[in-house]
Design a protein around this motif. Structure first.
Motif, PDB file in Angstrom:
ATOM      1  N   GLN A 237       0.770  -1.200  -0.232  1.00 20.14           N
ATOM      2  CA  GLN A 237       0.005  -0.043   0.139  1.00 20.14           C
ATOM      3  C   GLN A 237       0.905   1.231  -0.025  1.00 20.14           C
ATOM      4  O   GLN A 237       0.307   2.263  -0.433  1.00 20.14           O
ATOM      5  CB  GLN A 237      -0.784   0.009   1.077  1.00 20.14           C
ATOM      6  N   SER A 382      -4.946   0.296  10.676  1.00 23.01           N
ATOM      7  CA  SER A 382      -6.099   0.857  10.493  1.00 23.01           C
ATOM      8  C   SER A 382      -7.025   0.315   9.589  1.00 23.01           C
ATOM      9  O   SER A 382      -7.166   0.672   8.497  1.00 23.01           O
ATOM     10  CB  SER A 382      -6.052   2.386  10.210  1.00 23.01           C
ATOM     11  N   THR A 532     -10.920   7.969 -10.795  1.00 22.37           N
ATOM     12  CA  THR A 532     -11.037   9.471 -10.197  1.00 22.37           C
ATOM     13  C   THR A 532     -10.170  10.377 -10.293  1.00 22.37           C
ATOM     14  O   THR A 532     -10.395  11.655 -10.429  1.00 22.37           O
ATOM     15  CB  THR A 532     -11.620   9.207  -8.789  1.00 22.37           C
ATOM     16  N   SER A 567      -7.516   6.796   4.278  1.00 26.50           N
ATOM     17  CA  SER A 567      -8.215   7.823   3.114  1.00 26.50           C
ATOM     18  C   SER A 567      -7.516   8.979   2.800  1.00 26.50           C
ATOM     19  O   SER A 567      -8.089   9.901   2.878  1.00 26.50           O
ATOM     20  CB  SER A 567      -9.678   8.062   3.831  1.00 26.50           C
ATOM     21  N   PRO A 571      -7.549  13.199   0.053  1.00 32.08           N
ATOM     22  CA  PRO A 571      -7.055  14.752   0.748  1.00 32.08           C
ATOM     23  C   PRO A 571      -5.604  14.969   0.380  1.00 32.08           C
ATOM     24  O   PRO A 571      -5.234  16.318   0.221  1.00 32.08           O
ATOM     25  CB  PRO A 571      -7.239  14.368   2.255  1.00 32.08           C
ATOM     26  N   ILE A 687     -16.246  13.487  -5.834  1.00 34.06           N
ATOM     27  CA  ILE A 687     -15.648  13.388  -7.225  1.00 34.06           C
ATOM     28  C   ILE A 687     -16.445  12.501  -8.313  1.00 34.06           C
ATOM     29  O   ILE A 687     -16.800  12.870  -9.153  1.00 34.06           O
ATOM     30  CB  ILE A 687     -14.243  12.774  -7.111  1.00 34.06           C
ATOM     31  N   ASN A 688     -16.787  10.994  -7.672  1.00 34.31           N
ATOM     32  CA  ASN A 688     -17.397  10.337  -8.454  1.00 34.31           C
ATOM     33  C   ASN A 688     -18.671   9.586  -7.743  1.00 34.31           C
ATOM     34  O   ASN A 688     -18.067   8.660  -6.965  1.00 34.31           O
ATOM     35  CB  ASN A 688     -16.498   9.243  -8.894  1.00 34.31           C
TER      36      ASN A 688
HETATM   37  N1  PCD Z   1     -13.723   9.619  -3.770  1.00 31.35           N
HETATM   38  C1  PCD Z   1     -14.609  10.369  -4.287  1.00 31.35           C
HETATM   39  N2  PCD Z   1     -15.050  11.576  -4.073  1.00 31.35           N
HETATM   40  C2  PCD Z   1     -14.716  12.025  -2.643  1.00 31.35           C
HETATM   41  C3  PCD Z   1     -13.681  11.112  -1.775  1.00 31.35           C
HETATM   42  C4  PCD Z   1     -13.412  10.034  -2.542  1.00 31.35           C
HETATM   43  O1  PCD Z   1     -14.857  10.275  -5.448  1.00 31.35           O
HETATM   44  N3  PCD Z   1     -14.883  13.128  -2.215  1.00 31.35           N
HETATM   45  C5  PCD Z   1     -13.383   8.411  -4.200  1.00 31.35           C
HETATM   46  C6  PCD Z   1     -11.931   8.528  -4.593  1.00 31.35           C
HETATM   47  O2  PCD Z   1     -11.396   9.122  -5.691  1.00 31.35           O
HETATM   48  C7  PCD Z   1     -11.328   6.855  -4.422  1.00 31.35           C
HETATM   49  C8  PCD Z   1     -12.321   6.450  -3.305  1.00 31.35           C
HETATM   50  O3  PCD Z   1     -13.537   7.457  -3.300  1.00 31.35           O
HETATM   51  O4  PCD Z   1     -11.570   6.222  -5.557  1.00 31.35           O
HETATM   52  C9  PCD Z   1     -11.571   6.308  -1.880  1.00 31.35           C
HETATM   53  O5  PCD Z   1     -11.176   7.696  -1.638  1.00 31.35           O
HETATM   54  P1  PCD Z   1     -10.520   7.982  -0.229  1.00 31.35           P
HETATM   55  O6  PCD Z   1     -11.309   8.008   0.904  1.00 31.35           O
HETATM   56  O7  PCD Z   1      -9.598   9.133  -0.564  1.00 31.35           O
HETATM   57  O8  PCD Z   1      -9.666   6.556   0.103  1.00 31.35           O
HETATM   58  P2  PCD Z   1      -8.249   6.223  -0.616  1.00 31.35           P
HETATM   59  O9  PCD Z   1      -7.045   6.973   0.133  1.00 31.35           O
HETATM   60  O10 PCD Z   1      -8.415   6.341  -2.100  1.00 31.35           O
HETATM   61  O11 PCD Z   1      -8.161   4.595  -0.316  1.00 31.35           O
HETATM   62  C10 PCD Z   1      -7.945   4.164   0.868  1.00 31.35           C
HETATM   63  C11 PCD Z   1      -9.207   3.483   1.510  1.00 31.35           C
HETATM   64  C12 PCD Z   1      -8.816   2.768   2.734  1.00 31.35           C
HETATM   65  S1  PCD Z   1      -7.643   3.456   3.911  1.00 31.35           S
HETATM   66  C13 PCD Z   1      -9.329   1.505   3.114  1.00 31.35           C
HETATM   67  S2  PCD Z   1      -8.902   0.615   4.509  1.00 31.35           S
HETATM   68  C14 PCD Z   1     -10.350   0.934   1.987  1.00 31.35           C
HETATM   69  C15 PCD Z   1     -10.891   1.966   1.234  1.00 31.35           C
HETATM   70  O12 PCD Z   1      -9.799   2.754   0.688  1.00 31.35           O
HETATM   71  N4  PCD Z   1      -9.611  -0.169   1.069  1.00 31.35           N
HETATM   72  C16 PCD Z   1     -10.115  -0.371   0.083  1.00 31.35           C
HETATM   73  N5  PCD Z   1     -11.574   1.452  -0.054  1.00 31.35           N
HETATM   74  C17 PCD Z   1     -11.197   0.308  -0.611  1.00 31.35           C
HETATM   75  N6  PCD Z   1     -11.888  -0.052  -1.741  1.00 31.35           N
HETATM   76  C18 PCD Z   1     -11.350  -1.092  -2.295  1.00 31.35           C
HETATM   77  N7  PCD Z   1     -11.963  -1.593  -3.441  1.00 31.35           N
HETATM   78  N8  PCD Z   1     -10.480  -1.851  -1.814  1.00 31.35           N
HETATM   79  C19 PCD Z   1      -9.878  -1.603  -0.638  1.00 31.35           C
HETATM   80  O13 PCD Z   1      -8.518  -2.325  -0.517  1.00 31.35           O
HETATM   81 MO1  PCD Z   1      -6.901   1.671   5.406  1.00 31.35          MO
HETATM   82  O14 PCD Z   1      -5.957   2.843   6.208  1.00 31.35           O
HETATM   83  O15 PCD Z   1      -5.777   1.009   4.412  1.00 31.35           O
HETATM   84  O16 PCD Z   1      -7.203   0.625   6.646  1.00 31.35           O
END
Ligand code: PCD
Length: 806
Positions: A237, A382, A532, A567, A571, A687-688
């Motif tokens: 990751q 987390s 996105t 997440s 941001p 965004i989506n």
């Molecule tokens: N978005 C939109 N708007 C807004 C926000 C957001 O549209 N306002 C979208 C974006 O672009 C991307 C998604 O939604 O596509 C998500 O984002 P975010 O909240 O910023 O987040 P990221 O950074 O990209 O990613 C991360 C997360 C986490 S942290 C987890 S567990 C999980 C969730 O992501 N993983 C997973 N989801 C998911 N899905 C899938 N299919 N697979 C996976 O593996 Mo940690 O700290 O690592 O515990």
């Protein structure tokens, strides 16, 4: 302009930018079985590595005999700690400032611990060879309970730390104690509690569980002895962090290491840390000169890789008679297992647990967290929540319910009474956070109305009467939850991992014909980043999302970034994308001015082009500008159209939401049925929307699993009782409830496009909603607190203990 000229709105729609439910571009390969995962990598001469693992949770290793295994045809090497020691690799640093055995050094500290690494021509020979490695163990007393671990005569687990009275996070008060982390003002909190009209107390346990991604962890290490380059493909990751750690550990210069995260089948925090399998594969490849693949099986994954939660949270919450909260006290005993391998920003040994004042305006608070060693696997990641935020949300949302009972007040009303008000943002919390934006009352009212809360309470009261009259054996629970997340680690000034500041990055290259490639420091594990991030850029640079390739996860090409978890991609990297896009646009504006023979100040941006102010028929589209960037000598400008941004966010973002679960519970069988689950999320600018809905479905399902049955359970001698999917609850479509999603949109004031994260929110908000529904069903019969997971047996037991079976 003639009538055929598309309007701004039509042109904007074509870009498929912000707010567009663009179909996921990655799904073309995923739905056709054409994804490329680590285990799909096959190289000539590739060997397979696998572990001999400890059957005991605590034992001394008397001897290891590898002779029989080595004699098996096809076995190339068997590594033990003795082989790694001369390289200084028998232990490795953890992300939490502790160190961890790569291979058992003298003793084992948890069941499933890595003891030896067998390298062979194929997996099958490997499996046979593992059985032939003879390990003589001498069993030692096992501690799986963190409270017992802190008793004076508890066995010493970490003999390597003998005599060390302080660790990475300050003083240690006992040989099995790791740290005490304190935030807030305890004296002031105690004072408020002493004078309060009402104080509610409860111990809330958030049990140990595991992220259990469908694809387990694994890697392929390939050391090319001719050019000195190490390539490591893996389920990472945070590929750049892995490269830096690999360089520091191996001494190979960083430019000679290439780390690649190919397609990843779910991460959920499990793939953030560094595991012994990576180190052993690298060593084995260096030793043998051949590529080495290591892929866990399901039991390995559940037993030995990073667990989540295992927090005992002792709480006190005080209020006035009419329900205004005056203080919060929380003392956590955190079971970290055998090594402190939590994946948190360095300065936060308990992650962002200090967001435990939740959505409420609580004037004083205190949080103390004691980290403790036990004979369980290391981890503390987390799992679908930003660094212990789900623990924090569960704690406060249970404490609110307990307080409501004590006050005899409706829990929805108690929440509304204490929410931080819209005009209090940016809000300074008692435990030190500055919440960027929020409008909790609007979200809450919308949620209560959507489920017709008042009618539900009437129905519930009638149900209780009917139950008492013996007309039904089913109870109705209404589970409320209002959560505040904290995502987007993070400001470099206070967030780092192993000293690397938690910025993120985006590099964009516009091609002459007006399409583009953008590379980011993050890595999708299923989230849909290729879809996105292109949308963010489409809106910023006026090129259709369909003409923008997004690339992540190859450290040879992507700019340095801290990866995807917590997440943070939206941001942080999302902000970097917008900022890099703005740099592109700034240069494009100068090019357009040159082409149109006007001053750049005379131009304005219109969706996908610069137009001359007051003369919109004079314009240059981004496609024209892109081409000109490569074929015109423009005074004062370099050829080409590229930009890079390393973005250090000024603050975290604070998504929030209101979740309500309506649950039917059968008192005699302990079974439940989720009748309705309503999830309102506010993640700022969306965004989506389609991807957000998918994120909410996925996260809420993991929340359902955790609250209702999923657990990593141990017996008293440290055996993992839930090491397979027969016992570890991973919901299928059969068990998964139906969700109704909704939203409000309160942009983040400091994020360039106003977006906050959303991927984790449904877990943070979902767990208390499900758990509160169970508690709420039994509230009329006197239940105050019962530990998760609320599986069939435990629900039956609640009913039995309350005398509902007689
Ligand atoms: N978005 C939109 N708007 C807004 C926000 C957001 O549209 N306002 C979208 C974006 O672009 C991307 C998604 O939604 O596509 C998500 O984002 P975010 O909240 O910023 O987040 P990221 O950074 O990209 O990613 C991360 C997360 C986490 S942290 C987890 S567990 C999980 C969730 O992501 N993983 C997973 N989801 C998911 N899905 C899938 N299919 N697979 C996976 O593996 Mo940690 O700290 O690592 O515990």
């Amino acid at each position: 302009m003639n009538d055929q000229t598309p309007t701004s709105v039509e042109r904007a729609t074509k870009l498929k930018g912000l707010g567009h439910s663009r179909k996921r571009v990655e799904d073309v390969r995923f739905t056709q079985g054409k994804g490329n995962y680590v285990d799909d990598i096959k190289m000539p001469g590739m060997l397979f590595g696998d572990f001999v693992r400890s059957p005991y949770a605590h034992a001394r290793i008397k001897s290891i005999n590898i002779d029989a295994a080595m004699a098996l045809p096809g076995v190339v090497a068997v590594l033990t700690a003795k082989d790694l020691e001369p390289l200084g690799l028998h232990w490795m640093p953890t992300l939490a400032g502790d160190k961890q055995m790569v291979l058992a050094d003298g003793k084992v500290l948890f069941q499933g611990q890595e003891v030896a690494f067998v390298v062979a021509d194929d997996r099958y020979i490997n499996a046979d060879a593992i059985d032939l490695v003879e390990v003589e163990y001498e069993e030692l007393p096992v501690v799986t309970d963190p409270f017992k671990a802190l008793e004076p005569d508890a066995p010493v687990l970490r003999e390597d730390l003998a005599g060390q009275t302080s660790g990475a996070h300050g003083a240690r008060k006992h040989h099995n104690h790791i740290f005490l982390w304190e935030v807030g003002d305890e004296a002031a909190t105690d004072e408020v509690m002493a004078d309060a009209d009402v104080v509610a107390e409860e111990t809330v346990y958030y049990h140990r569980t595991h992220p259990c991604p469908l694809e387990t962890c694994g890697c392929v290490a390939s050391m090319d002895k001719v050019n000195g380059k190490l390539t490591l493909w893996g389920t990472f990751q945070a590929p750049h962090v892995v490269r830096t750690v690999a360089s520091l550990l191996s001494g190979i210069e960083e430019h000679n290491i290439r780390v690649v995260s190919p397609d990843i089948g779910g991460g959920f925090g499990n793939k953030v840390g560094v595991y012994p399998g990576y180190v052993c594969s690298i060593v084995a490849s260096i030793v043998t000169g051949r590529p080495v693949k290591w892929i866990e099986d399901r039991m390995d994954n559940l037993m030995a890789t990073a667990f989540a939660r295992d927090y005992w949270m002792k709480g006190k919450i005080s209020a006035t008679k009419d329900g205004k909260i005056t203080g919060l006290h929380c003392q956590v005993t955190a079971d970290h297992g055998a090594f402190d391998a939590c994946a948190d920003p360095t300065k936060f040994p308990a992650g962002f647990m200090s967001i435990c004042t939740g959505s409420y305006d609580i004037p004083v608070a205190y949080l103390g967290v004691d980290g403790v060693y036990t004979n369980k696997a290391p981890g503390g990641v987390s799992y679908r929540c930003s660094f212990r935020v789900t623990e924090a949300a569960y704690f406060i949302e249970r404490m609110i319910e307990v307080l409501a009972i004590k006050l005899g007040m409706d829990a929805a009303e108690l929440r509304a009474k204490n929410f931080i008000k819209k005009d209090q943002f940016p809000y300074q919390s008692a435990l030190g956070w500055e919440y960027d934006s929020g409008d909790y009352h609007t979200a809450w009212e919308k949620a209560l109305k959507a489920v017709d809360y008042d009618a539900l309470r009437v129905e519930q009261a009638e149900r209780v009467e009917a139950f008492k009259r013996g007309e039904t054996r089913k109870l109705l629970g209404i589970g409320l939850s209002h959560f505040t997340e904290i995502v987007g680690a993070g400001p470099v000034k206070n967030c780092d991992i192993l000293g690397m500041g938690m910025f993120d990055s985006c590099e964009i290259r516009i091609h002459p014909t007006g399409s583009a490639i953008a590379r980011l420091g993050t890595i999708s594990q299923g989230q849909g980043h290729a879809t996105t991030f292109a949308q963010i850029l489409a809106s910023e640079i006026g090129i259709s999302a369909d003409s923008i390739t997004i690339e992540e996860g190859d450290t040879d090409t992507a700019p340095y970034g801290l990866g995807t978890y917590g997440s943070r991609s939206t941001p942080v990297a999302g902000a970097a994308a917008a900022m890099a896009g703005r740099k592109i646009r700034a240069k494009a504006q100068m090019t357009a001015a040159y082409l149109l023979e006007v001053h750049d100040g005379d131009l304005e941006w219109d969706v996908d082009r610069f137009i001359v102010k007051g003369a919109p028929e004079q314009f240059k589209t981004m496609t024209e500008i892109a081409y000109a960037s490569y074929n015109q000598a423009i005074p004062g400008l370099e050829p080409g159209l590229e930009a890079v941004s390393y973005y250090d966010p000024p603050n975290m973002t604070y998504p929030f939401g209101a979740y309500i679960c309506v649950m039917e519970i059968d008192v005699d069988t302990g079974t439940h049925e989720v009748r309705r689950f309503y999830a309102l999320d506010d993640c700022g600018t969306r965004i989506n929307p389609m991807i957000i809905e998918g994120q909410v479905h996925g996260g809420a399902t993991e929340a359902y699993a955790i609250a209702m049955g999923q657990e990593l359970a141990y017996d008293e001698i440290g055996n993992v009782k839930t090491g397979t999917l027969m016992d570890f609850f991973l919901p299928t479509s059969w068990e998964t409830p139906t969700y109704e999603t909704d939203f409000t949109e309160t942009p983040s004031p400091h994020h360039p496009i106003g977006a906050k994260g959303v991927g984790e929110s449904p877990n943070v908000g979902g767990v208390p909603a499900f758990s509160n529904a169970v508690h709420d069903a039994f509230r009329p019969f006197g239940l105050k607190q019962s530990h998760m997971p609320h599986d069939q047996w435990r629900i039956w037991k609640i009913a039995n203990d309350l005398g509902l079976h007689s």
